[in-house]
Scaffold this motif. Structure first.
Motif, mmCIF file in Angstrom:
data_model
loop_
_atom_site.group_PDB
_atom_site.id
_atom_site.type_symbol
_atom_site.label_atom_id
_atom_site.label_comp_id
_atom_site.label_asym_id
_atom_site.label_seq_id
_atom_site.Cartn_x
_atom_site.Cartn_y
_atom_site.Cartn_z
ATOM 1 N N GLN A 131 0.813 -1.215 0.000
ATOM 2 C CA GLN A 131 0.000 0.000 0.000
ATOM 3 C C GLN A 131 0.845 1.263 0.000
ATOM 4 O OE1 GLN A 131 -3.474 -1.056 2.828
ATOM 5 N NE2 GLN A 131 -3.694 1.129 2.432
ATOM 6 N N GLU A 132 1.720 1.398 0.981
ATOM 7 C CA GLU A 132 2.418 2.662 1.156
ATOM 8 C C GLU A 132 3.797 2.694 0.523
ATOM 9 O OE1 GLU A 132 1.889 3.986 5.340
ATOM 10 O OE2 GLU A 132 0.177 4.859 4.306
ATOM 11 N N PRO A 134 5.079 2.255 -2.556
ATOM 12 C CA PRO A 134 5.277 3.083 -3.746
ATOM 13 C C PRO A 134 5.120 4.568 -3.472
ATOM 14 C CG PRO A 134 3.830 1.232 -4.223
ATOM 15 C CD PRO A 134 4.019 1.253 -2.739
ATOM 16 N N ALA A 135 4.176 4.921 -2.621
ATOM 17 C CA ALA A 135 3.924 6.338 -2.364
ATOM 18 C C ALA A 135 5.045 6.957 -1.532
ATOM 19 C CB ALA A 135 2.583 6.506 -1.667
ATOM 20 N N GLY A 138 8.598 6.403 -3.396
ATOM 21 C CA GLY A 138 8.651 6.782 -4.805
ATOM 22 C C GLY A 138 8.844 5.529 -5.633
ATOM 23 N N TYR A 139 8.338 5.540 -6.831
ATOM 24 C CA TYR A 139 8.329 4.307 -7.598
ATOM 25 C C TYR A 139 9.729 3.793 -7.882
ATOM 26 C CZ TYR A 139 7.019 0.809 -10.984
ATOM 27 O OH TYR A 139 6.851 -0.376 -11.635
ATOM 28 N N GLY A 183 2.488 -7.501 -10.635
ATOM 29 C CA GLY A 183 1.373 -6.580 -10.424
ATOM 30 C C GLY A 183 0.080 -7.316 -10.196
ATOM 31 N N SER A 187 -2.084 -7.025 -6.652
ATOM 32 C CA SER A 187 -3.484 -6.614 -6.656
ATOM 33 C C SER A 187 -4.384 -7.728 -6.140
ATOM 34 C CB SER A 187 -3.899 -6.207 -8.065
ATOM 35 O OG SER A 187 -5.256 -5.887 -8.106
ATOM 36 N N ALA A 188 -4.139 -8.914 -6.650
ATOM 37 C CA ALA A 188 -4.922 -10.055 -6.190
ATOM 38 C C ALA A 188 -4.729 -10.255 -4.701
ATOM 39 C CB ALA A 188 -4.503 -11.309 -6.954
ATOM 40 N N GLU A 190 -4.026 -8.031 -2.436
ATOM 41 C CA GLU A 190 -4.787 -7.025 -1.702
ATOM 42 C C GLU A 190 -6.258 -7.405 -1.619
ATOM 43 O OE1 GLU A 190 -5.213 -4.256 0.023
ATOM 44 O OE2 GLU A 190 -3.112 -4.403 0.568
ATOM 45 N N SER A 191 -6.791 -7.837 -2.744
ATOM 46 C CA SER A 191 -8.215 -8.179 -2.757
ATOM 47 C C SER A 191 -8.472 -9.412 -1.898
ATOM 48 C CB SER A 191 -8.696 -8.395 -4.186
ATOM 49 O OG SER A 191 -8.422 -9.695 -4.619
ATOM 50 N N SER A 194 -8.290 -8.254 1.829
ATOM 51 C CA SER A 194 -9.375 -7.389 2.286
ATOM 52 C C SER A 194 -10.750 -8.000 2.035
ATOM 53 C CB SER A 194 -9.281 -6.023 1.606
ATOM 54 O OG SER A 194 -9.545 -6.164 0.227
ATOM 55 N N GLN B 131 -0.003 5.637 -7.961
ATOM 56 C CA GLN B 131 1.021 5.661 -6.925
ATOM 57 C C GLN B 131 0.467 6.014 -5.558
ATOM 58 O OE1 GLN B 131 4.631 7.517 -9.070
ATOM 59 N NE2 GLN B 131 5.212 7.439 -6.907
ATOM 60 N N GLU B 132 -0.190 7.163 -5.455
ATOM 61 C CA GLU B 132 -0.573 7.648 -4.138
ATOM 62 C C GLU B 132 -2.005 7.316 -3.756
ATOM 63 O OE1 GLU B 132 0.896 11.793 -3.727
ATOM 64 O OE2 GLU B 132 2.539 10.576 -2.963
ATOM 65 N N PRO B 134 -3.854 4.500 -3.402
ATOM 66 C CA PRO B 134 -4.072 3.510 -2.349
ATOM 67 C C PRO B 134 -3.574 3.976 -0.988
ATOM 68 C CG PRO B 134 -3.147 2.486 -4.300
ATOM 69 C CD PRO B 134 -3.088 3.963 -4.535
ATOM 70 N N ALA B 135 -2.447 4.651 -0.969
ATOM 71 C CA ALA B 135 -1.874 5.057 0.311
ATOM 72 C C ALA B 135 -2.690 6.177 0.952
ATOM 73 C CB ALA B 135 -0.428 5.506 0.117
ATOM 74 N N TYR B 139 -7.046 1.482 1.110
ATOM 75 C CA TYR B 139 -7.433 0.563 0.052
ATOM 76 C C TYR B 139 -8.944 0.500 -0.154
ATOM 77 C CZ TYR B 139 -7.460 -3.480 -2.959
ATOM 78 O OH TYR B 139 -7.659 -4.318 -4.023
ATOM 79 N N ARG B 143 -10.606 1.373 -3.685
ATOM 80 C CA ARG B 143 -11.332 0.361 -4.445
ATOM 81 C C ARG B 143 -12.737 0.853 -4.818
ATOM 82 N NH1 ARG B 143 -12.589 -5.719 -2.246
ATOM 83 N NH2 ARG B 143 -11.120 -6.468 -3.788
ATOM 84 N N ILE B 180 -7.210 -9.321 -11.140
ATOM 85 C CA ILE B 180 -5.886 -9.760 -11.556
ATOM 86 C C ILE B 180 -5.401 -8.965 -12.752
ATOM 87 C CG2 ILE B 180 -4.641 -11.696 -12.580
ATOM 88 C CD1 ILE B 180 -6.176 -13.548 -10.773
ATOM 89 N N GLY B 183 -4.660 -5.274 -11.814
ATOM 90 C CA GLY B 183 -3.374 -5.154 -11.143
ATOM 91 C C GLY B 183 -2.230 -5.303 -12.115
ATOM 92 N N ALA B 184 -2.355 -6.257 -13.008
ATOM 93 C CA ALA B 184 -1.324 -6.477 -14.010
ATOM 94 C C ALA B 184 -1.137 -5.229 -14.862
ATOM 95 C CB ALA B 184 -1.694 -7.673 -14.882
ATOM 96 N N SER B 187 0.520 -2.255 -12.854
ATOM 97 C CA SER B 187 1.948 -2.465 -12.699
ATOM 98 C C SER B 187 2.676 -2.312 -14.029
ATOM 99 C CB SER B 187 2.189 -3.857 -12.127
ATOM 100 O OG SER B 187 3.566 -4.113 -12.039
#
Lengths: 241, 241
Positions: A131-132, A134-135, A138-139, A183, A187-188, A190-191, A194, B131-132, B134-135, B139, B143, B180, B183-184, B187
């Motif tokens: 979650q945090e 990348p933010a 930074g990427y 990726g 994402s998967a 996270e889902s 949650s 990037q930012e 989700p943070a 989440y 979403r 999926i 997310g792919a 990324s």
DNA sequence: CCGCCGACATACCGTTGGTACGTACTTAGA
DNA sequence: TCTAAGTACGTACCAACGGTATGTCGGCGG
């Protein structure tokens, strides 16, 4: 004063013979407080998030002051990065352990996926890495960190799967596939984490990925075409509708 | 005073006949400043990031004060969410336009992917949404927002592709596939946008996805098995090694 | 014409990350 | 053993930021 007590309470961590590795006693103390800082920081970052986790709370939790923190780290972000690194490497090791001994690429992929889906349900990994990460980092830095831990695992799996096919693809292309898969997994994950019923969600994800893998496998067995060619599909440039 | 000038300069936006929609002149002014706030906020958030973009800079950029900001929004996060929403819906519309008229699921998928890869290279979308997002939003809210914009597009594409097969899968499973893929794509999009040669990277991504799609397509044409069954592969429980 | 209310502006506060500087304890060397 | 040096912190402080409370001015309905 309190600090003194604190140090005494963890003094069992101090090596009896400070000869080579642990070096001097001071160094051991120092390493101990640094560890404590990272420990508490991980906890606070996971619970409250990066922005809401105050340094005051962290240092008081570690029973030191900001002086100590800024002695060991250049700032809040650096502290976060240290935590990030540890969480990441932890996860990476656990995934590698799950891959241990597996040789069939398809099973390796499935097993790796399963391990990842377990890891990604841990609050620390979810919050800090996915979650945090990348933010905050930074990427660019985020990618650098991942490159040498969890992503490396994914890369290895993807590579071995793709090598099951007879096509030879250049490294950047393998990287591309790995990126896509990574990726997808994040994402998967996270889902899954949650979801109301993480177990069920995990099963669904595994099923979906297994399906996609089966598609690739089919193409492998039929010795099929264009692994890295563009979608200049011969069928037609879509002048339909 | 300066405020007055500012308002005068944008007064052409004020409807001549404040009858029904635009309502009163005051309302039009209000909407205008709100827009200005969102505009500047998008710019600042994109350039500096959420944390480093100060409200002072934003309000001064919009030539108002914090009083105005906190009149329209409940706080910094709410402002960010407004920006997020606009950026997202913009992107969503553009992708939908690219999908316009395409009927063949496979072409639709490829076209949608291409559009997405264009969108994801815009700094605002990259920074704010991917990037930012989700943070900052967390989440859950992230979403929720995606659910009714870009993700909806992906969902539609995935659904139409999966319906090309004869299997019927329940909605949660389709959602899983969509997750999926989304997310792919996110990324992959990031890696495309941050690549030294985005064009080349985009080509690679398109190629990789096309490959995976071809795998699915193969399974469809061969009328193949288990779309949502788990990977309880009969082959063996991996007692190899 | 007037009273009211929405749409701001202004002044201020608490918290936070970060810094400058002081200091006690260790350790290496004589 | 004694001392000089330096590490590993602690303390005091600051500027900046998000947020709030309150004042005020202009339009709008009656």
């Amino acid at each position: 004063m309190l600090t003194r007590v604190a140090k005494a309470s963890v003094s069992k961590l101090v090596p009896k013979v400070p000869s080579v590795a642990g070096a001097t006693r001071r160094a051991a103390y120092s390493a101990s407080t640094k560890r404590a800082l990272i420990d508490v920081a991980e906890e606070r970052f996971t619970e409250a998030g990066y922005a809401s986790a105050s340094l005051d709370a962290i240092v008081s939790g570690a029973r030191v002051t900001k002086g100590a923190l800024y002695h060991h780290f250049s700032g809040k972000q650096a502290l976060f990065e240290a935590v990030f690194e540890r969480v990441e490497q932890d996860a990476s090791k656990r995934i590698q352990k799950a891959l241990k001994g597996k040789k069939d690429p398809w099973n390796k992929a499935r097993e790796g996926l399963r391990a990842f889906l377990v890891v990604v349900q841990e609050p620390a990994y979810r919050r800090i890495v996915i979650q945090e990460g990348p933010a905050v980092l930074g990427y660019e830095r985020y990618r650098e960190q991942e490159e040498r831990s969890t992503f490396a695992n994914v890369l290895e799996i993807v590579r071995s799967v793709l090598e099951a096919g007879k096509w030879e693809l250049d490294d950047p292309m393998v990287q591309t596939y790995a990126r896509i898969f990574f990726g997808a997994m994040s994402s998967a994950g996270e889902s899954v984490a949650s979801a109301l019923d993480p177990e069920e969600a995990a099963v669904r994800v595994e099923g979906a990925v297994a399906f996609l893998l089966a598609g690739v496998q089919l193409m492998v067995e039929n010795g099929l075409p264009l692994p890295n060619a563009l979608a200049a599909v011969p069928g037609g440039d879509d002048r339909e509708n």
